[in-house]
Write an enzyme that holds these catalytic residues in place. Structure first.
Site, PDB file in Angstrom:
ATOM      1  N   LYS A  92      72.249 -12.108  37.538  1.00 48.03           N
ATOM      2  CA  LYS A  92      70.859 -12.268  37.785  1.00 48.03           C
ATOM      3  C   LYS A  92      70.579 -13.579  37.893  1.00 48.03           C
ATOM      4  CE  LYS A  92      66.847 -11.414  34.562  1.00 48.03           C
ATOM      5  NZ  LYS A  92      66.483 -10.980  33.246  1.00 48.03           N
ATOM      6  N   SER A 167      62.841  -7.144  33.511  1.00 48.29           N
ATOM      7  CA  SER A 167      62.728  -8.178  34.482  1.00 48.29           C
ATOM      8  C   SER A 167      64.071  -8.158  35.401  1.00 48.29           C
ATOM      9  CB  SER A 167      62.692  -9.658  33.934  1.00 48.29           C
ATOM     10  OG  SER A 167      63.855  -9.890  33.184  1.00 48.29           O
ATOM     11  N   SER A 191      64.625  -6.220  29.196  1.00 51.38           N
ATOM     12  CA  SER A 191      64.937  -6.449  30.730  1.00 51.38           C
ATOM     13  C   SER A 191      66.243  -6.101  31.037  1.00 51.38           C
ATOM     14  CB  SER A 191      64.652  -7.838  30.915  1.00 51.38           C
ATOM     15  OG  SER A 191      63.109  -8.081  31.138  1.00 51.38           O
TER      16      SER A 191
HETATM   17  N1  GLN Z   1      58.685  -7.050  29.732  1.00 54.89           N
HETATM   18  C1  GLN Z   1      58.845  -7.916  28.587  1.00 54.89           C
HETATM   19  C2  GLN Z   1      58.164  -9.323  28.977  1.00 54.89           C
HETATM   20  O1  GLN Z   1      57.656  -9.335  29.906  1.00 54.89           O
HETATM   21  C3  GLN Z   1      60.455  -8.185  28.419  1.00 54.89           C
HETATM   22  C4  GLN Z   1      60.932  -9.088  29.296  1.00 54.89           C
HETATM   23  C5  GLN Z   1      62.461  -9.237  28.976  1.00 54.89           C
HETATM   24  O2  GLN Z   1      63.201  -8.542  28.456  1.00 54.89           O
HETATM   25  N2  GLN Z   1      62.918 -10.615  29.732  1.00 54.89           N
HETATM   26  O3  GLN Z   1      58.330 -10.222  28.262  1.00 54.89           O
END
Ligand code: GLN
Length: 531
Positions: A92, A167, A191
């Site tokens: 990532k 994400s 994510s």
């Molecule tokens: N969707 C959640 C957020 O927007 C979790 C994102 C994540 O785990 N980085 O914060």
């Protein structure tokens, strides 16, 4: 050769490792095949922000020399080689790789080059893994669809008009599309697990403190965890084993031994299935949330029935504070993000305006450099931490967080080995479907957020299709129980090894490689125009 390469990239990590050791193919051949697939599909999928072909080829050549040498020295030396040696991994784009770009999906970090390797990068290099490049993500890991990337969205290989989740959507799409057997993501509220579910692969969020975050761009420091993506549980376990463990440069990484059981998940389906017998599982009723798609619920309940048929007991349980998970997460995570993102002032990192005085430069840098979702989080977080509101919001959220954790602790004390739940209430959604309404996007993680709030490990594994799209089954465990969770995951894979859906590949993979097809950004724009 093309046909062979296409077959080669479909192998799991452990199959490919065996092939490398046997000399059936070289790491250079393997890496070329994966690079070719990644390059061919990147127009149609946009899973990768950078493909580091030169570095990958050099690492593959080095791995081949280690393999040749070990083959000369005999079977014992060969067997002692690290499991990831010579195998491609996708990172990532928030993992530091010395000298490489690290955008975290943000314009504000465009042009920034990491001055050092992250802890996990060092570990992967030491294990002989081949870093193929950096994958797309929601800006600063804020999102559930990868649509918040400043560099344009990623498509889901099962349906190019749909999101891969987020994400860590780029890594999930890349692994599902056979660009690499291994991928790294981060999970602050879901994510890793949610994109794994939406792309039909395995993704694990380890226990808080299991993996050092040294050299990783921070989002919310009391929640962020690094974890593996793979196409099966054995590969996820091997990747976790390679990167986990105490590192003095991250004081939150725990001095807890990394179990070698991660490298010993049953190879035979019989042994793996047998391990399910007598396991005590809980099915939290609150995780069947309102708005859950019937097809998702059906697949999860079928998976539960299959686990019971294999000798596990499954009891319905209650996690009464689940309903507060979302509200507390969206106080705690933005609060911590607002502090972490204060460092992007245009002076120290990435691009910055230099044409005015210090304050106006900083305001312009942040105004232009951050996207709308990141600004929303900074405002929410700054508000929640401000004098007069700190106690009412932040402190209260931390107290509720303790209650959420206590819900889980009661179940571990009562002897449950793990909990079984859906990962995401829905299958992959269309581009744009949740962009206009942030709360509907936030609800994507209703079933994953509480696990981060409690610091627990959780894994999402494929459990079938609904409307032709993948559904994820989530297994949640007590702290440090990753090996046990992955053993359960392996057992579930074994008892469903013959299921028809197991043999299916992402249905629009071939389209992704067709250069005449629209890019994900063009698809998203067309859908926005049609709406
Ligand atoms: N969707 C959640 C957020 O927007 C979790 C994102 C994540 O785990 N980085 O914060």
């Amino acid at each position: 050769m093309v046909a062979e390469a296409n077959e080669l990239i479909r192998g799991s990590g452990h199959e490919l490792a065996a092939g490398l050791r046997a000399g059936a193919f070289s790491s250079v051949e393997l890496v070329e095949a994966h690079l070719a697939a990644a390059e061919r599909d990147n127009h149609g999928l946009h899973a990768w922000l950078t493909i580091e072909d030169t570095g990958a080829r050099a690492a593959a050549t080095a791995a081949d020399s280690r393999l040749v040498q070990a083959r000369r020295e005999g079977p014992a030396v060969l067997a002692g080689l690290p499991p990831l040696l010579g195998l491609p991994v996708a990172l990532k784009d928030l993992v530091s790789v010395e000298g490489g770009q690290c955008t975290a999906g943000s314009r504000i970090l465009e042009g920034y080059r990491a001055p050092y390797d992250a802890h996990i990068t060092e570990r992967l290099r030491a294990a002989g893994a081949v870093i193929l490049g950096k994958t797309n993500m929601d800006e600063f890991a804020m999102g559930s669809s990868t649509e918040h990337s400043a560099f344009g969205p990623t498509s889901n290989p099962w349906d190019l008009d749909r999101v891969p989740g987020g994400s860590s959507g780029g890594s999930a799409a890349a692994i599902a599309a056979f660009h690499a057997p291994f991928g790294i993501g981060t999970d602050t509220g879901g994510s890793i697990r949610q994109p794994a579910a939406l792309c039909g692969i395995v993704g694990m969020k380890p226990t808080y403190g299991r993996v050092s975050r040294y050299g990783i761009v921070a989002f919310a420091s009391s929640l962020d965890q690094i974890g593996p993506f793979a196409r099966d549980s054995r590969d996820a376990a091997a990747l976790l084993h390679a990167v986990a463990g105490r590192d003095e440069r991250d004081s939150t990484s725990a001095p807890v031994p990394v179990p070698d059981a991660l490298l010993a998940l049953a190879a035979s389906d019989d042994a793996a299935a047998g391990a399910l017998r007598g396991k005590r599982l809980g099915l939290p009723r609150e995780y069947f949330v309102a708005g859950m798609e019937p097809g998702v619920e059906a697949r999860v309940r079928e998976a539960v029935a299959a686990l019971e048929a294999a000798g596990a007991t499954v009891d319905e349980v209650s996690l009464p504070h689940t309903e507060y998970g979302l509200a507390t997460y969206y106080i705690v995570a933005p609060a911590e993000a607002s502090a972490n993102l204060a460092r992007y002032d245009g002076i120290r990192y990435g691009r910055g305006r230099r044409d005015g005085d210090t304050l106006s430069n900083e305001l312009a840098t942040r105004g232009e450099g951050f996207g709308a979702e990141v600004k929303r989080r900074i405002m929410l977080g700054t508000y929640a931490l401000s004098a007069g509101y700190y106690d009412a919001y932040y402190l209260k959220a931390q107290k509720v967080r303790t209650l959420i954790k206590a819900d889980f602790d009661r179940l571990w004390d009562a002897g449950f080995d793990a909990l079984v739940a859906p990962t995401s209430p829905t299958v992959a959604f269309r581009f744009g479907a949740r962009l206009a309404d942030p709360v509907s996007m936030y609800l994507s993680d209703a079933c994953t957020l509480p696990v981060n709030m409690a610091g627990l490990p959780g894994v999402s594994i494929p459990c079938g299709l609904s409307d032709g799209l993948p559904v994820g089954l989530q297994l949640i465990g007590a702290p440090w129980s990753e090996a046990g969770l992955l053993e359960l995951a392996r057992g579930y894979e074994a008892i469903t090894a013959d299921a028809a859906w197991r043999g299916l590949e992402p249905t629009q993979l071939a389209l992704a490689g067709d250069p005449t097809q629209p890019s994900p950004a063009e698809r998203a724009a067309a859908l926005a125009g049609a709406a």
